[in-house]
Scaffold this active site. Structure first.
Site, PDB file in Angstrom:
ATOM      1  N   HIS A   1      -4.402 -10.039   1.120  1.00 39.36           N
ATOM      2  CA  HIS A   1      -4.455  -9.774   2.571  1.00 39.36           C
ATOM      3  C   HIS A   1      -5.438  -8.656   2.924  1.00 39.36           C
ATOM      4  CE1 HIS A   1      -1.607  -6.435   2.166  1.00 39.36           C
ATOM      5  NE2 HIS A   1      -0.572  -7.206   1.930  1.00 39.36           N
TER       6      HIS A   1
ATOM      7  N   HIS B   1      12.519  -7.675  -1.209  1.00 39.76           N
ATOM      8  CA  HIS B   1      11.391  -7.606  -0.274  1.00 39.76           C
ATOM      9  C   HIS B   1      10.934  -9.031   0.023  1.00 39.76           C
ATOM     10  CE1 HIS B   1       7.793  -6.520   1.712  1.00 39.76           C
ATOM     11  NE2 HIS B   1       6.996  -6.362   0.685  1.00 39.76           N
TER      12      HIS B   1
ATOM     13  N   GLU C   1       8.157 -10.192   1.529  1.00 43.34           N
ATOM     14  CA  GLU C   1       6.741 -10.572   1.637  1.00 43.34           C
ATOM     15  C   GLU C   1       6.486 -11.737   0.663  1.00 43.34           C
ATOM     16  OE1 GLU C   1       3.861  -7.367   1.588  1.00 43.34           O
ATOM     17  OE2 GLU C   1       2.287  -8.748   2.256  1.00 43.34           O
TER      18      GLU C   1
ATOM     19  N   ASP D   1       4.445 -12.629  -1.506  1.00 44.06           N
ATOM     20  CA  ASP D   1       4.058 -12.487  -2.918  1.00 44.06           C
ATOM     21  C   ASP D   1       5.301 -12.350  -3.802  1.00 44.06           C
ATOM     22  OD1 ASP D   1       4.165 -10.025  -1.463  1.00 44.06           O
ATOM     23  OD2 ASP D   1       3.240  -8.950  -3.115  1.00 44.06           O
TER      24      ASP D   1
ATOM     25  N   HIS E   1       7.468  -1.286   2.485  1.00 46.29           N
ATOM     26  CA  HIS E   1       6.563  -1.139   3.601  1.00 46.29           C
ATOM     27  C   HIS E   1       6.770  -2.225   4.665  1.00 46.29           C
ATOM     28  CE1 HIS E   1       3.404  -4.281   2.404  1.00 46.29           C
ATOM     29  NE2 HIS E   1       4.383  -4.411   1.566  1.00 46.29           N
TER      30      HIS E   1
ATOM     31  N   ASP F   1       7.891  -2.878  -3.921  1.00 45.93           N
ATOM     32  CA  ASP F   1       6.466  -2.495  -3.931  1.00 45.93           C
ATOM     33  C   ASP F   1       6.239  -1.019  -4.295  1.00 45.93           C
ATOM     34  OD1 ASP F   1       5.424  -4.963  -3.298  1.00 45.93           O
ATOM     35  OD2 ASP F   1       5.223  -4.564  -1.166  1.00 45.93           O
TER      36      ASP F   1
ATOM     37  N   TYR G   1      -3.566   1.710  -4.782  1.00 42.23           N
ATOM     38  CA  TYR G   1      -2.437   0.979  -4.195  1.00 42.23           C
ATOM     39  C   TYR G   1      -1.818   1.783  -3.052  1.00 42.23           C
ATOM     40  CZ  TYR G   1       1.939  -1.714  -4.197  1.00 42.23           C
ATOM     41  OH  TYR G   1       3.006  -2.486  -3.843  1.00 42.23           O
TER      42      TYR G   1
ATOM     43  N   HIS H   1       5.042  -4.799  -8.814  1.00 42.16           N
ATOM     44  CA  HIS H   1       3.660  -5.021  -9.256  1.00 42.16           C
ATOM     45  C   HIS H   1       3.323  -4.014 -10.352  1.00 42.16           C
ATOM     46  CE1 HIS H   1       2.740  -7.587  -5.794  1.00 42.16           C
ATOM     47  NE2 HIS H   1       3.210  -6.665  -4.993  1.00 42.16           N
TER      48      HIS H   1
END
Ligand code: FEO
Length: 401
Positions: free
Chosen positions: A28, A82, A84, A86, A147, A166, A194, A227
């Site tokens: 993104h 989370h 999101e 991914d 986030h 994250d 990051y 990650h």
């Protein structure tokens, strides 16, 4: 031996069962030059539990890693820290394959998962709530806006493992699973990049989180983000915590960043004279030509900069598209950069520099000065560029002890 993907044990009952994405270079808008991993974790408790999923397309890699430990259909619970995509993009297929007894998420996570995938029968957990896995316990802590509104941590009480989604992660694909296998400098550089690109905007929430974690009295033996490597050396993790404290405090250093693009080298020449002026004052200078530096590189260098000086040629009565791109990106991340300057070359109309000035003013920077050159910079313009560098350098030195 089978040719299938394997799980990696990270604590007594926890296995890493994520996926490695060596190929991704665009996340993104963030240029992930080192690829990334989508980490998921299997807890082999009485109630077998999967923490987080993977990006759509990596479901089979996760399921094969799970299968190296246990039949995936024996997973009882799935926890989504989370939503999101991914981490959640693969959840519909994983849930279809596993058919868990229950799926859990924060209250906002339930809403976000439903908005993405329709009703999946997800159960909401409370901030501070606990879930018994039989011989193990999971404790939940909401980390709203770290986030996304749905974000939460899960903590495996008996083994002191923090699943931090994250937070404390990095976009770094590697065959190594643990921080102890990776040089500190690599961990530092990838954590910095990051943080700058993903977390900066939410720095006040990071400060709030530190207070919340301290109040909770939780201690950690393993920190498992979504990650990059798993933090297994708590001395390394303490260093990362220290960096998060520093970065989220928004303190800047004696550093200036020059960002520019150039058409026929005139704006580039101006950048080099501004650099020279800054150098003469003794501040640190990073020069980022946008034909080789990405917007993510700009964000990374901006994190602790006290000044940003942006240059553009005027093209079709506008600033250059690459410069507009970088400015839009760093404006969104809300860096708190005290000082700024603008410069650039033009042929006949010269709208580029005023447009940069408007952007920088919008970012809350004090505009120290600007220099424009018609076509190529002559000696007078070169001196003006040098002097702009000197003026900004002095302001940095007077501000940062
Ligand atoms: Fe790794 Fe916010 O997703």
């Amino acid at each position: 031996m089978s040719g299938k993907f394997k799980a990696v044990k990270i604590s007594e009952s926890v296995y890493w069962v994520g996926a490695i994405d060596w190929a991704v270079r665009y996340f993104h808008g963030y240029s992930t030059k080192n690829g990334t991993t989508y980490n998921a974790y299997l807890i082999m408790a009485d109630k077998v539990t999967l923490i987080d999923g993977v990006k759509h397309g990596f479901e089979n890699e996760l399921l094969e890693r799970v299968a190296s430990v246990i039949d995936p259909e024996k997973i009882d619970y799935v926890v989504s820290n989370h939503s999101e995509p991914d981490h959640s993009g693969g959840l519909p297929e994983i849930i279809k394959a596993v058919r868990p007894e229950k799926v859990f998420a924060s209250k906002n996570g339930v809403k976000a998962l439903s908005a993405h995938f329709g009703d999946m029968g997800v159960t909401a957990v409370d901030d501070g709530g606990e879930l018994s896995l039989g011989n193990r316990t999971l404790k939940f802590m909401e980390t709203r806006m770290l986030h996304w509104p749905d974000s939460m941590f899960s903590y495996l009480v008996e083994e002191q493992v923090l699943f931090s989604q994250d937070a404390f992660g990095m976009h770094y694909a590697s065959s190594e699973r643990f921080d102890t296998e990776i040089p500190w400098q690599t961990l530092f550089e990838n954590s910095l990049e990051y943080y700058a690109n993903i977390i900066t905007l939410y720095s006040s929430f990071v400060q709030g989180l530190f207070k919340k974690v301290k109040t909770s009295g939780l201690t950690f033996k393993v920190v498992a983000p979504d990650h990059g490597p798993v933090w297994s050396d708590m001395d390394n993790f303490a260093k990362v915590l220290g960096l998060y404290e520093r970065w989220s405090s928004r303190k800047t250093s004696r550093k200036a960043v020059i960002v520019y693009d150039t058409m026929w080298h005139a704006t580039e020449a101006m950048a080099r004279h501004i650099e020279d002026g800054l150098n003469s004052t003794g501040v640190s200078v990073k020069v980022l030509p946008l034909q080789s530096a990405s917007r993510s590189d700009v964000a990374t260098e901006m994190l602790e900069a006290t000044a940003v000086i942006v240059g553009t040629p005027t093209l079709n009565n506008n600033l250059f598209p690459s410069v507009a791109d970088a400015l839009t990106y760093i404006k969104g991340l809300k860096f708190q950069t005290p000082f700024a300057g603008a410069f650039g070359s033009f042929g006949w109309s010269g709208e580029g520099v005023p447009q940069i000035r408007a952007y920088l003013a919008d970012m809350g920077c004090e505009i120290v000065g600007e220099v424009s050159a018609k076509y190529a910079p002559d000696e007078v313009v070169k001196v003006k560029c040098f002097e702009l560098g000197v003026e900004i350098g002095r302001k940095i030195i007077n501000t940062i002890n």
